[in-house]
Enzyme design. Structure first.
Site, short mmCIF file in Angstrom:
data_model
loop_
_atom_site.label_atom_id
_atom_site.label_comp_id
_atom_site.label_asym_id
_atom_site.label_seq_id
_atom_site.Cartn_x
_atom_site.Cartn_y
_atom_site.Cartn_z
N GLY A 274 -1.45 -4.04 -3.66
CA GLY A 274 -0.16 -4.57 -3.24
C GLY A 274 -0.12 -6.09 -3.37
O GLY A 274 0.79 -6.65 -3.95
N ALA A 275 -1.13 -6.75 -2.81
CA ALA A 275 -1.17 -8.20 -2.84
C ALA A 275 -2.54 -8.65 -2.36
O ALA A 275 -3.30 -7.84 -1.82
CB ALA A 275 -0.09 -8.80 -1.96
N MET A 276 -2.83 -9.95 -2.54
CA MET A 276 -4.16 -10.46 -2.18
C MET A 276 -4.04 -11.80 -1.49
O MET A 276 -3.34 -12.69 -1.95
CB MET A 276 -5.00 -10.56 -3.47
CG MET A 276 -6.40 -11.08 -3.27
SD MET A 276 -7.36 -10.01 -2.15
CE MET A 276 -8.43 -11.25 -1.39
N GLU A 277 -4.79 -11.92 -0.38
CA GLU A 277 -4.63 -13.05 0.54
C GLU A 277 -5.46 -14.28 0.20
O GLU A 277 -5.79 -15.05 1.10
CB GLU A 277 -5.00 -12.57 1.95
CG GLU A 277 -6.50 -12.29 2.18
CD GLU A 277 -6.91 -10.82 2.07
OE1 GLU A 277 -6.20 -10.07 1.39
OE2 GLU A 277 -7.94 -10.43 2.66
N ASN A 278 -5.81 -14.51 -1.09
CA ASN A 278 -6.59 -15.68 -1.47
C ASN A 278 -6.14 -16.93 -0.70
O ASN A 278 -4.94 -17.19 -0.60
CB ASN A 278 -6.44 -15.96 -2.95
CG ASN A 278 -6.46 -14.70 -3.78
OD1 ASN A 278 -7.46 -13.99 -3.78
ND2 ASN A 278 -5.36 -14.39 -4.43
N HIS B 184 1.75 -9.61 6.04
CA HIS B 184 0.36 -9.14 6.08
C HIS B 184 -0.57 -10.16 5.42
O HIS B 184 -1.57 -10.58 6.02
CB HIS B 184 0.27 -7.79 5.38
CG HIS B 184 -1.11 -7.23 5.29
ND1 HIS B 184 -1.60 -6.32 6.20
CD2 HIS B 184 -2.13 -7.45 4.42
CE1 HIS B 184 -2.84 -6.02 5.89
NE2 HIS B 184 -3.19 -6.68 4.81
N GLU B 185 -0.23 -10.56 4.21
CA GLU B 185 -1.14 -11.47 3.49
C GLU B 185 -1.18 -12.83 4.20
O GLU B 185 -2.23 -13.45 4.30
CB GLU B 185 -0.71 -11.64 2.03
CG GLU B 185 -0.57 -10.34 1.24
CD GLU B 185 -1.79 -9.41 1.30
OE1 GLU B 185 -2.91 -9.90 1.52
OE2 GLU B 185 -1.60 -8.18 1.16
N HIS C 192 -3.48 -12.78 7.21
CA HIS C 192 -4.90 -12.81 6.84
C HIS C 192 -5.48 -14.23 6.90
O HIS C 192 -6.69 -14.39 6.98
CB HIS C 192 -5.10 -12.28 5.42
CG HIS C 192 -5.40 -10.81 5.34
ND1 HIS C 192 -6.31 -10.19 6.15
CD2 HIS C 192 -4.93 -9.85 4.50
CE1 HIS C 192 -6.38 -8.90 5.82
NE2 HIS C 192 -5.55 -8.66 4.84
N GLU D 27 -8.80 -5.72 7.87
CA GLU D 27 -7.62 -4.93 7.48
C GLU D 27 -6.97 -4.20 8.67
O GLU D 27 -5.76 -4.21 8.80
CB GLU D 27 -7.97 -3.95 6.37
CG GLU D 27 -8.34 -4.63 5.05
CD GLU D 27 -7.30 -5.61 4.54
OE1 GLU D 27 -6.13 -5.52 4.97
OE2 GLU D 27 -7.66 -6.48 3.72
ZN LIG Z 1 -5.06 -6.86 3.86
#
Ligand SMILES: [Zn+2]
Length: 879
Positions: free
Chosen positions: A264-268, A300-301, A304, A323
């Site tokens: 879905g997506a990434m929290e870099n 959500h991201e 994080h 998570e």
């Molecule tokens: Zn996550």
């Protein structure tokens, strides 16, 4: 059956890293086929040992290795397909590695790759080793400085983590940008993006006065679809300050949307990279569901940044630490900004349909798994969604104030560290007045507990008994009870709440600790009927078994003061009707075509009437949504009657529509939204309810209802209503349906995200054994087997949301899906493995189907080049 060699990683084998890397300096010279990476690492031995330095590396072309500036001869180190080992290193040194990678050929979308010609990265969990040699594990935290060099024309935008510190022209057609991230982070949070992108910008001032520049970067033709994501980001930043006291900690926060993305997506850190599906929205192209999804994934991201980035995981067995907590946080956010009851219904629906099913099959594992072969396979509903329910139980048991105090303490104590689920539990336990050792079972024990509830009434007292049944799964056989919060209430025969004690409390949260727990409350002698409302708000992630009759359920569906339980009662009533009919048909050998049960019909009618009154339209829409076929299938332990479920569901909907068509039509007319599209709670609710009414009416074979749908498509200004009407037409076969589908494909041919909706609608209605249509869809220009969103829309939806065709008795559905999985496994194992989980629960189907399913799994496995990801999923299913 052939056995694939398993080589599991175990939590019990954890050892701290042999070497720390305090600082990472990366220089990328980007080019599509041949990107050059120069990595300078400040390395320090961790502890007193003489072990070699190990660096993970996967599909890298090594150019040179140097220690403190001195190039190492090839006999000074060893390289194999897993990485590089360097013996006899000093206690502290600078290591320089130069290597090259090919972003174009990187079809696994893991590491550095290209999407629509732009460079981007995905490193969680183990993608960084596909960029450069590094101890690629989350407990190695480093400060990063990143220099990006690329062609000025091809890549005007150069982004990485942290703050921008320099940008300059190099005079040779190239330019460079330098980024510095002051916060130590694990390699899985590294990111870079370079390409032809445009951005929208905004600003946010944190509670303590830091000015943050916000940017959302997309391909130029999508620039008019970013506003909703930006609003969602600003809302999330404010909410995390107000609710958890968490502020943002860099000068910039950037989001980039890319079309080719596995997840879905990434929290870099400071540079979130998103599947474009979770950023791009405007009224004409995105539905209300898309708007909801964007709001919650952006949140959500962003969340994080604290729960995951500032405090990170020691190893991947701790995945739920970040998570589970972050899903809980984004759920609460969505609940605060939208309808709490609807949000809870959606969460529980997902948990029941996906996580309960996972927890009952061969892929079952605890929230904190104890071993894995491919960590990619553990990004599961158990780790995410059950993990979130466990955090929610902490909140329910502690109360918000103590939960918040525990969360503050957790962030303070572990800021800048890589920690474990134990650390979280110990910190929360300081706030608790219950046995947290017993509560810990939720992290260790797979399987969904069943709570059997019985009641007796005598001598002016009702006695309610709760008995826990703990299923044996995943090799875990112990029966010890769980500690769980259980919110309850009771009603009399007219739906009036009954006091549960002398003080008159109408609702109580019991804490169940024993295998068997009883609780009593007084009841007046003249009350002869008591109906229990159990696990209100779904306080514990369990299955409740209680001997409700249809009248009890109809009463709760009408009168329960807990909206979640009202919905639940109505769903149970529908399922009870369906299951009774299917069982009866099985016994008598013929499809029972009996009368519509009066209680159910009345409950349906009163829901429609409530929609005109004070009930939230969106809530009513949720209630009217029929349970899905896979969820109905969950009610059968073996020999799942795939076709009978489908027929019974179709028939029941038809009967309800027939009985209530006038009311449905009134609801449809009354809920019309005036004016142009807006994404707000009231309008979303109205559109959702109209969609249900229209779909229900179209269960009837009548041209008037089809015309209503066709008119809605023609007259609306937004995708929500257009797509709802198209979906309603797809309830039955008709000429209008076929024409509308064709027209839609022509109108939106150039818009891949819209065409995903079309692909999934088509996938849902493919008839059993209609392999021509499957071939046609596969060859359609809207489909691409290389793109995960397209694959999920066609192959994923066909296999999960079209059970009659997937489980066609001939095996044609299984064969087609297995063909796709095998093809995809050749270039993207994460996606093939995920798709294959649909075969996991073959034991629940009749002998012939079970044989056909195992045959296909065997075919996936018996290939010399079967990926370890796929082999783990299929191997477990067959074992
Ligand atoms: Zn996550």
């Amino acid at each position: 059956m052939s056995e694939h060699k398993s080589n599991p990683v175990r939590l019990s084998d954890y050892l701290p890293p042999d070497y720390a890397v305090d600082h990472v300096d990366l220089v990328f010279e980007l080019s599509p086929r041949d990107a050059r990476v120069t990595s300078r690492l400040t390395v320090r031995r961790n502890g007193d040992h003489a072990r070699p330095l190990w660096l993970d590396g996967d599909e890298l072309r090594l150019e040179s290795v140097a220690i403190d500036g001195e190039t190492l001869a090839s006999e000074r180190f060893e390289v194999d397909e897993r990485g590089m080992s360097i013996p006899d290193v000093p206690g502290a040194f600078e290591l320089t590695v130069v290597n090259r990678v090919d972003p174009v050929d990187n079809t696994a979308l893991d590491g550095l790759y290209q999407s629509s010609g732009n460079f981007c990265t995905q490193c969680e969990p183990e993608g960084f080793r596909r960029i450069t040699f590094f101890p690629d594990r989350p407990d190695v935290l480093s400060r990063y400085r990143v220099t990006l060099i690329a062609d000025r024309e091809e890549c005007p935008v150069l982004l990485s983590n942290g703050n921008p510190v320099d940008q300059r022209d190099l005079g040779d057609g190239r330019h460079q940008a330098v980024w510095e991230d002051p916060h130590p982070k694990p390699s899985y949070l590294f990111a870079l993006v370079a390409g032809k992108l445009e951005a929208i910008h905004d600003r946010f001032t944190t509670a303590s006065g830091r000015e943050v520049e916000l940017g959302i970067y997309v391909e130029p033709h999508n620039i008019d679809r970013c506003d909703h994501a930006m609003r969602s980001l600003i809302k999330s930043m404010r909410w995390d300050e107000d609710t958890y006291g968490r502020e943002y900690d860099l000068d910039v926060f950037n989001i980039v949307a890319v079309d080719d993305f596995n997840m879905g997506a990434m929290e870099n850190k400071g540079l979130n990279i998103f599947n474009s599906k979770f950023i791009l929205a405007r009224a004409e192209t995105a539905t209300d569901a898309d708007y909801d999804g964007i709001e919650s994934v952006v949140a959500h991201e962003y969340f994080h940044n604290w729960s995951g980035n500032r405090v990170t995981c020691r190893d991947w067995f701790q995945l739920s630490l970040k998570e589970g907590f972050t899903v809980f946080r984004d759920q609460e956010f969505s609940s605060d900004v939208g309808s709490a009851a609807v949000k809870r219904i959606e969460e529980v629906n997902l948990l029941r349909q996906v996580q309960f099913a996972e927890d009952a099959g061969p892929q079952a594992h605890p929230v904190q798994p104890k071993e894995y072969e491919q960590i990619n396979n553990f990004y599961t509903a158990t780790v995410y969604n059950k993990g979130a329910e466990v955090v929610r139980m902490w909140r329910n048991l502690l109360g918000w104030d103590r939960f918040r105090a525990g969360s503050d303490r957790y962030f303070e104590r572990f800021d800048g560290q890589a920690v474990t689920i134990e650390d979280f539990i110990e910190t929360m336990a300081e706030q608790a007045d219950f046995d947290t050792a017993q509560f810990r079972r939720w992290y260790d024990r797979a399987g969904t507990p069943i709570v059997h509830v019985s009641k007796t009434q005598a001598n002016g007292e009702v006695r309610v008994t709760f008995e826990q049944e703990v299923p044996a799964v995943a090799g875990q056989e112990d029966r010890d009870p769980f500690l769980m919060p259980m919110r309850v209430a009771a009603f009399d025969g007219r739906g009036k709440p009954l006091p549960l004690d002398e003080s008159g409390t109408a609702e109580k949260t019991l804490v169940l600790r024993e295998s068997r727990t009883s609780f009593t409350f007084p009841v007046a002698e003249d009350i002869d009927r008591v109906v229990l409302s159990l696990n209100r708000g779904f306080t514990a992630p369990v299955k409740i078994e209680h001997d409700y009759d249809a009248d009890d359920l109809a009463l709760l569906a009408r009168a329960d003061s807990d909206e979640f339980n009202r919905w639940d009662a109505y769903q149970r009533l529908v399922i009870k009707t369906l299951v009774d009919r299917i069982r009866q048909a099985r016994e008598t050998g013929e499809c029972s075509d009996e009368e519509l049960p009066e209680g159910l019909s009345a409950a349906f009618g009163s829901l429609l009437h409530a929609a005109g009154g004070d009930s939230d339209a969106r809530f009513v829409a949720e209630c009217l949504t029929m349970p899905s076929e896979p969820y109905i299938a969950e009610q059968f332990e073996r020999d799942v009657p795939v076709d009978a479920i489908h027929q019974a569901r179709v028939r029941l909907r038809e009967q309800l529509a027939n009985e209530w068509s006038q009311s449905l039509m009134l609801v449809y007319e009354k809920q019309e939204v005036d004016g142009s599209y807006e994404y707000n709670g009231e309008d979303v609710g109205r559109r959702a309810l109209r969609a249900q009414a229209l779909a229900c009416l179209n269960a009837l074979d009548h041209p008037a209802w089809r015309r209503l749908a066709v008119e809605q498509i023609a007259s609306t200004d937004n995708m929500t209503e257009r797509f709802n009407a198209l979906s309603a037409l797809c309830v039955r076969e008709s000429e209008e349906r076929d024409q509308a589908l064709e027209q839609f494909a022509r109108d939106w041919a150039d818009d891949p995200l819209v065409m995903d909706k079309w692909l999934s609608l088509r996938a849902r209605i493919v008839a059993p054994d209609d392999t021509d249509t499957l071939a046609e869809l596969e060859a359609h220009p809207a489909f691409s087997i290389r793109n995960p969103n397209r694959v999920r829309s066609l192959v994923g939806v066909f296999s999960r949301a079209n059970p009659v065709a997937f489980h066609a008795a001939s095996g044609s559905g299984y064969r087609w899906v297995a063909d796709k999985i095998i093809e995809i496994d050749g270039f993207n194992p994460q996606i093939s493995a995920r798709l294959a989980t649909v075969f996991s629960r073959w034991r629940r189907y009749d002998g012939a189907r079970a044989d056909l399913m195992t045959e296909q799994m065997q075919r996936m496995l018996d290939r010399p080049d079967c990926s370890t990801d796929l082999a783990e999923i299929v191997g477990k299913a067959l074992r």
